[in-house]
Scaffold this motif. Sequence first.
Motif, PDB file in Angstrom:
ATOM      1  N   MET A 180       0.840  -1.154   0.000  1.00 50.85           N
ATOM      2  CA  MET A 180       0.000   0.000   0.000  1.00 50.85           C
ATOM      3  C   MET A 180       0.900   1.236   0.000  1.00 50.85           C
ATOM      4  SD  MET A 180      -2.518   1.418   2.979  1.00 50.85           S
ATOM      5  CE  MET A 180      -1.204   1.856   4.079  1.00 50.85           C
ATOM      6  N   LEU A 181       0.540   2.191  -0.780  1.00 51.56           N
ATOM      7  CA  LEU A 181       1.261   3.466  -0.810  1.00 51.56           C
ATOM      8  C   LEU A 181       0.720   4.332   0.322  1.00 51.56           C
ATOM      9  CD1 LEU A 181       3.203   5.447  -2.156  1.00 51.56           C
ATOM     10  CD2 LEU A 181       1.348   6.079  -3.696  1.00 51.56           C
ATOM     11  N   LYS A 182       1.548   4.611   1.325  1.00 55.22           N
ATOM     12  CA  LYS A 182       1.113   5.385   2.490  1.00 55.22           C
ATOM     13  C   LYS A 182       1.379   6.874   2.337  1.00 55.22           C
ATOM     14  CE  LYS A 182       1.505   5.858   7.427  1.00 55.22           C
ATOM     15  NZ  LYS A 182       2.092   5.394   8.662  1.00 55.22           N
ATOM     16  N   ASP A 183       2.524   7.225   1.734  1.00 52.20           N
ATOM     17  CA  ASP A 183       2.909   8.632   1.636  1.00 52.20           C
ATOM     18  C   ASP A 183       3.731   8.830   0.379  1.00 52.20           C
ATOM     19  OD1 ASP A 183       3.270  11.342   2.710  1.00 52.20           O
ATOM     20  OD2 ASP A 183       5.355  10.739   2.999  1.00 52.20           O
ATOM     21  N   VAL A 184       3.536   9.972  -0.276  1.00 54.73           N
ATOM     22  CA  VAL A 184       4.327  10.293  -1.463  1.00 54.73           C
ATOM     23  C   VAL A 184       4.559  11.798  -1.497  1.00 54.73           C
ATOM     24  CG1 VAL A 184       2.332  10.532  -3.004  1.00 54.73           C
ATOM     25  CG2 VAL A 184       4.544   9.884  -3.958  1.00 54.73           C
ATOM     26  N   GLY A 185       5.727  12.186  -1.970  1.00 52.67           N
ATOM     27  CA  GLY A 185       6.029  13.613  -2.085  1.00 52.67           C
ATOM     28  C   GLY A 185       6.981  13.858  -3.236  1.00 52.67           C
ATOM     29  N   PHE A 186       6.901  15.057  -3.804  1.00 51.94           N
ATOM     30  CA  PHE A 186       7.779  15.420  -4.922  1.00 51.94           C
ATOM     31  C   PHE A 186       8.078  16.906  -4.857  1.00 51.94           C
ATOM     32  CE2 PHE A 186       8.941  16.515  -9.255  1.00 51.94           C
ATOM     33  CZ  PHE A 186       9.821  15.496  -9.570  1.00 51.94           C
ATOM     34  N   ILE A 189       3.773   0.285   2.605  1.00 49.27           N
ATOM     35  CA  ILE A 189       3.535  -0.674   3.671  1.00 49.27           C
ATOM     36  C   ILE A 189       3.211  -2.009   3.005  1.00 49.27           C
ATOM     37  CG2 ILE A 189       2.145  -1.248   5.704  1.00 49.27           C
ATOM     38  CD1 ILE A 189       3.681   1.411   5.961  1.00 49.27           C
ATOM     39  N   TRP A 190       3.895  -3.062   3.428  1.00 52.54           N
ATOM     40  CA  TRP A 190       3.688  -4.406   2.890  1.00 52.54           C
ATOM     41  C   TRP A 190       2.498  -4.995   3.630  1.00 52.54           C
ATOM     42  CZ3 TRP A 190       6.766  -5.499  -1.107  1.00 52.54           C
ATOM     43  CH2 TRP A 190       6.867  -6.805  -1.560  1.00 52.54           C
ATOM     44  N   LEU A 191       1.398  -5.322   2.918  1.00 47.45           N
ATOM     45  CA  LEU A 191       0.231  -5.863   3.595  1.00 47.45           C
ATOM     46  C   LEU A 191      -0.576  -6.797   2.711  1.00 47.45           C
ATOM     47  CD1 LEU A 191      -2.340  -4.094   2.373  1.00 47.45           C
ATOM     48  CD2 LEU A 191      -1.563  -2.438   4.027  1.00 47.45           C
ATOM     49  N   VAL A 192      -1.526  -7.497   3.335  1.00 44.93           N
ATOM     50  CA  VAL A 192      -2.452  -8.385   2.630  1.00 44.93           C
ATOM     51  C   VAL A 192      -3.626  -7.523   2.168  1.00 44.93           C
ATOM     52  CG1 VAL A 192      -3.965 -10.391   2.824  1.00 44.93           C
ATOM     53  CG2 VAL A 192      -1.791 -10.345   4.078  1.00 44.93           C
ATOM     54  N   GLN A 231      -6.638  -8.144   1.036  1.00 42.82           N
ATOM     55  CA  GLN A 231      -7.980  -8.514   1.475  1.00 42.82           C
ATOM     56  C   GLN A 231      -8.261  -8.129   2.930  1.00 42.82           C
ATOM     57  OE1 GLN A 231      -5.809 -10.499  -0.053  1.00 42.82           O
ATOM     58  NE2 GLN A 231      -6.784 -11.135  -1.967  1.00 42.82           N
ATOM     59  N   THR A 232      -7.245  -8.158   3.784  1.00 43.77           N
ATOM     60  CA  THR A 232      -7.463  -7.930   5.214  1.00 43.77           C
ATOM     61  C   THR A 232      -6.848  -6.630   5.736  1.00 43.77           C
ATOM     62  OG1 THR A 232      -5.447  -9.090   5.883  1.00 43.77           O
ATOM     63  CG2 THR A 232      -7.464 -10.426   5.626  1.00 43.77           C
ATOM     64  N   GLY A 233      -5.892  -6.080   5.020  1.00 37.41           N
ATOM     65  CA  GLY A 233      -5.186  -4.895   5.497  1.00 37.41           C
ATOM     66  C   GLY A 233      -4.126  -5.209   6.540  1.00 37.41           C
ATOM     67  N   GLU A 234      -3.923  -6.500   6.816  1.00 38.26           N
ATOM     68  CA  GLU A 234      -2.924  -6.922   7.806  1.00 38.26           C
ATOM     69  C   GLU A 234      -1.513  -6.694   7.274  1.00 38.26           C
ATOM     70  OE1 GLU A 234      -1.416 -11.049   9.974  1.00 38.26           O
ATOM     71  OE2 GLU A 234      -3.109 -11.088   8.589  1.00 38.26           O
ATOM     72  N   ARG A 235      -0.671  -6.091   8.124  1.00 41.48           N
ATOM     73  CA  ARG A 235       0.733  -5.890   7.741  1.00 41.48           C
ATOM     74  C   ARG A 235       1.445  -7.229   7.673  1.00 41.48           C
ATOM     75  NH1 ARG A 235       3.710  -0.617   9.863  1.00 41.48           N
ATOM     76  NH2 ARG A 235       2.154   0.893   9.257  1.00 41.48           N
ATOM     77  N   VAL A 236       2.354  -7.337   6.712  1.00 44.01           N
ATOM     78  CA  VAL A 236       3.135  -8.549   6.507  1.00 44.01           C
ATOM     79  C   VAL A 236       4.609  -8.192   6.627  1.00 44.01           C
ATOM     80  CG1 VAL A 236       3.675 -10.386   4.865  1.00 44.01           C
ATOM     81  CG2 VAL A 236       1.364  -9.445   4.958  1.00 44.01           C
ATOM     82  N   THR A 237       5.368  -9.053   7.226  1.00 46.45           N
ATOM     83  CA  THR A 237       6.807  -8.840   7.355  1.00 46.45           C
ATOM     84  C   THR A 237       7.478  -9.010   5.996  1.00 46.45           C
ATOM     85  OG1 THR A 237       6.782  -9.647   9.619  1.00 46.45           O
ATOM     86  CG2 THR A 237       8.905  -9.663   8.496  1.00 46.45           C
ATOM     87  N   VAL A 238       8.314  -8.058   5.636  1.00 45.56           N
ATOM     88  CA  VAL A 238       9.120  -8.184   4.422  1.00 45.56           C
ATOM     89  C   VAL A 238      10.136  -9.292   4.691  1.00 45.56           C
ATOM     90  CG1 VAL A 238      10.708  -7.022   2.852  1.00 45.56           C
ATOM     91  CG2 VAL A 238       8.841  -5.725   3.900  1.00 45.56           C
ATOM     92  N   SER A 239      10.172 -10.288   3.825  1.00 41.08           N
ATOM     93  CA  SER A 239      11.049 -11.439   4.056  1.00 41.08           C
ATOM     94  C   SER A 239      12.517 -11.022   4.082  1.00 41.08           C
ATOM     95  CB  SER A 239      10.840 -12.490   2.965  1.00 41.08           C
ATOM     96  OG  SER A 239      11.359 -12.038   1.728  1.00 41.08           O
ATOM     97  N   ASP A 240      13.304 -11.784   4.821  1.00 39.46           N
ATOM     98  CA  ASP A 240      14.748 -11.512   4.867  1.00 39.46           C
ATOM     99  C   ASP A 240      15.348 -11.596   3.472  1.00 39.46           C
ATOM    100  OD1 ASP A 240      14.764 -11.100   7.588  1.00 39.46           O
ATOM    101  OD2 ASP A 240      15.380 -13.136   8.082  1.00 39.46           O
TER     102      ASP A 240
END
Length: 87
Positions: free
Chosen positions: A1-7, A53-56, A58-67
């Motif tokens: 999800m794109l949370k913030d953007v600036g230019f 933000i890395w998330l699912v 369908q649910t909006g649940e945050r997901v850990t970015v894999s190592d």
Amino acid sequence: MLKDVGFTYDRALMHGDKVLVTARVAWVRRSSFRMEFAVWNGSRVGHGHALFIWLVNQTGERVTVSDELRNKMSELDGCELLSVSAQ
């Protein structure tokens, strides 16, 4: 999800001017990462950022970015790997 953007525009372009856009991952945390980008036409025309933000979806649940992905981002872009406590 794109949370913030600036230019920020550094200077104007004319319609039809050719540009080069560059982008890199600046840092990655447990479930988010920041990209920085710039637009060039001889010299820099503008620069910006985007926070994801890395998330699912369908649910909006945050997901850990894999190592594996964190390490690949660091390898390709030289990004900083921030710890969970840095959030």
